[in-house]
Design a protein around this motif. Structure first.
Motif, PDB file in Angstrom:
ATOM      1  N   ALA A   1       0.830  -1.209   0.000  1.00 36.48           N
ATOM      2  CA  ALA A   1       0.000   0.000   0.000  1.00 36.48           C
ATOM      3  C   ALA A   1       0.862   1.255   0.000  1.00 36.48           C
ATOM      4  O   ALA A   1       0.603   2.207  -0.752  1.00 36.48           O
ATOM      5  CB  ALA A   1      -0.930  -0.006   1.212  1.00 36.48           C
ATOM      6  N   ASP A   2       1.898   1.272   0.832  1.00 42.00           N
ATOM      7  CA  ASP A   2       2.784   2.430   0.875  1.00 42.00           C
ATOM      8  C   ASP A   2       3.535   2.593  -0.441  1.00 42.00           C
ATOM      9  O   ASP A   2       3.819   3.720  -0.868  1.00 42.00           O
ATOM     10  CB  ASP A   2       3.779   2.294   2.029  1.00 42.00           C
TER      11      ASP A   2
ATOM     12  N   CYS B   1       1.359   4.372  -2.788  1.00 41.04           N
ATOM     13  CA  CYS B   1       1.364   5.796  -2.421  1.00 41.04           C
ATOM     14  C   CYS B   1       2.657   6.482  -2.868  1.00 41.04           C
ATOM     15  O   CYS B   1       2.624   7.619  -3.352  1.00 41.04           O
ATOM     16  CB  CYS B   1       1.191   5.962  -0.913  1.00 41.04           C
TER      17      CYS B   1
ATOM     18  N   ALA C   1      -4.236   4.192   0.751  1.00 40.94           N
ATOM     19  CA  ALA C   1      -3.683   4.249  -0.604  1.00 40.94           C
ATOM     20  C   ALA C   1      -4.796   4.469  -1.626  1.00 40.94           C
ATOM     21  O   ALA C   1      -4.678   5.310  -2.531  1.00 40.94           O
ATOM     22  CB  ALA C   1      -2.923   2.961  -0.911  1.00 40.94           C
TER      23      ALA C   1
END
Length: 202
Positions: free
Chosen positions: A97-98, A101, A162
C-alpha cells in the motif's frame, strides 16, 4: 503526544486512523513539508511527515515505525497480529500500500513541475508501479472481507489510505471499475468514523 503532518498525506492519514482505532489522545499540528518556513526538518532530518513527538520529546518518523509503536502502546484491539506469519503478511500489505502511495506521490510531484521540465518516462514508470500494485492488491484480496481474512488489521488501513489517495489525487485512474473487490473494501472503510474524520482535503 503530538503528531505533525498534513491533511493530504496518506501516510499521515494512516497514522491518524491508527491513533483513533487505538483510542490514543494526541495533539495534531499541521505542517506542510514543502513550505519554505516548515519546521518539519527540525524533527525529521529527512523532511517528511508524519512525525510523532513522544512525551519525552523524542521524535519518531516514517509511518511504518510510528504505527508499530502505537500498536504496541495498547494491547487492546491489536492491528498488527502477534503471530510471526500473520504479522509479516500484514506488514507486507502495508509495504504494498505504501509503495502505491510512493509511486502516486512521485507522479503528482512530477506533474507539478513546469510542463517542459516534466519527464513523461518517469511519470509512466510510476503509473506502471501503481497499476501493478493495484493488480497485486486485488489478486491477494480476492473474495476476502479484509486483507487478513475475517479480521480488520493495519493492512486494511494502509490499503484504504492508498485507495483514498488515488481517489483524491487521480480521479482519472478508474480502479473502482477495474477492481470491484478493492472498491467494495474502500467503500466499507470510508464509512467508518476514523476514515470519515481523516478524509484528505486541501
Amino acid at each position: 503526544m503530538k503528531l505533525i503532518g498534513s491533511l493530504t498525506s496518506p501516510y499521515v492519514r494512516k497514522t491518524r486512523i491508527v491513533l483513533a482505532e487505538k483510542h490514543i489522545g494526541y495533539n495534531f499540528e499541521l505542517e506542510a513539508p514543502w513550505d519554505s518556513d516548515s519546521h518539519v526538518p527540525d524533527y525529521n532530518p529527512l523532511g517528511k511527515v508524519p512525525i510523532l513527538i513522544m512525551d519525552d520529546g523524542t521524535s519518531l518518523f516514517d509511518s511504518r515505525v510510528i504505527v508499530e509503536y502505537l500498536d504496541n502502546m495498547n494491547p487492546v484491539s491489536r492491528l498488527i497480529p502477534e503471530s510471526n506469519r500473520r504479522r509479516i503478511m500484514v506488514k507486507r500489505w502495508e509495504a504494498l500500500a505504501d509503495g502505491i502511495c510512493d509511486a502516486a506521490a512521485a507522479m503528482f510531484l512530477e506533474r507539478k513541475r513546469p510542463e517542459p521540465s516534466q519527464s513523461t518516462e518517469w511519470i509512466s514508470r510510476q503509473q506502471t508501479k501503481v497499476t501493478r500494485g493495484l493488480q497485486a492488491a486485488a489478486h491477494d484480496l480476492s473474495d476476502k472481507k479484509w486483507c487478513d481474512g475475517n479480521i480488520y488489521t493495519l493492512a486494511d488501513i494502509a490499503l484504504g489510505c492508498a485507495l483514498g489517495y488515488l481517489a483524491f489525487r487521480f480521479s482519472e485512474i478508474e480502479w473502482r471499475n477495474t477492481y470491484p473487490n478493492l472498491a467494495d473494501l474502500s467503500e466499507r472503510l470510508e464509512k467508518q468514523a476514523p476514515f470519515i474524520e481523516t478524509a484528505p482535503r486541501g
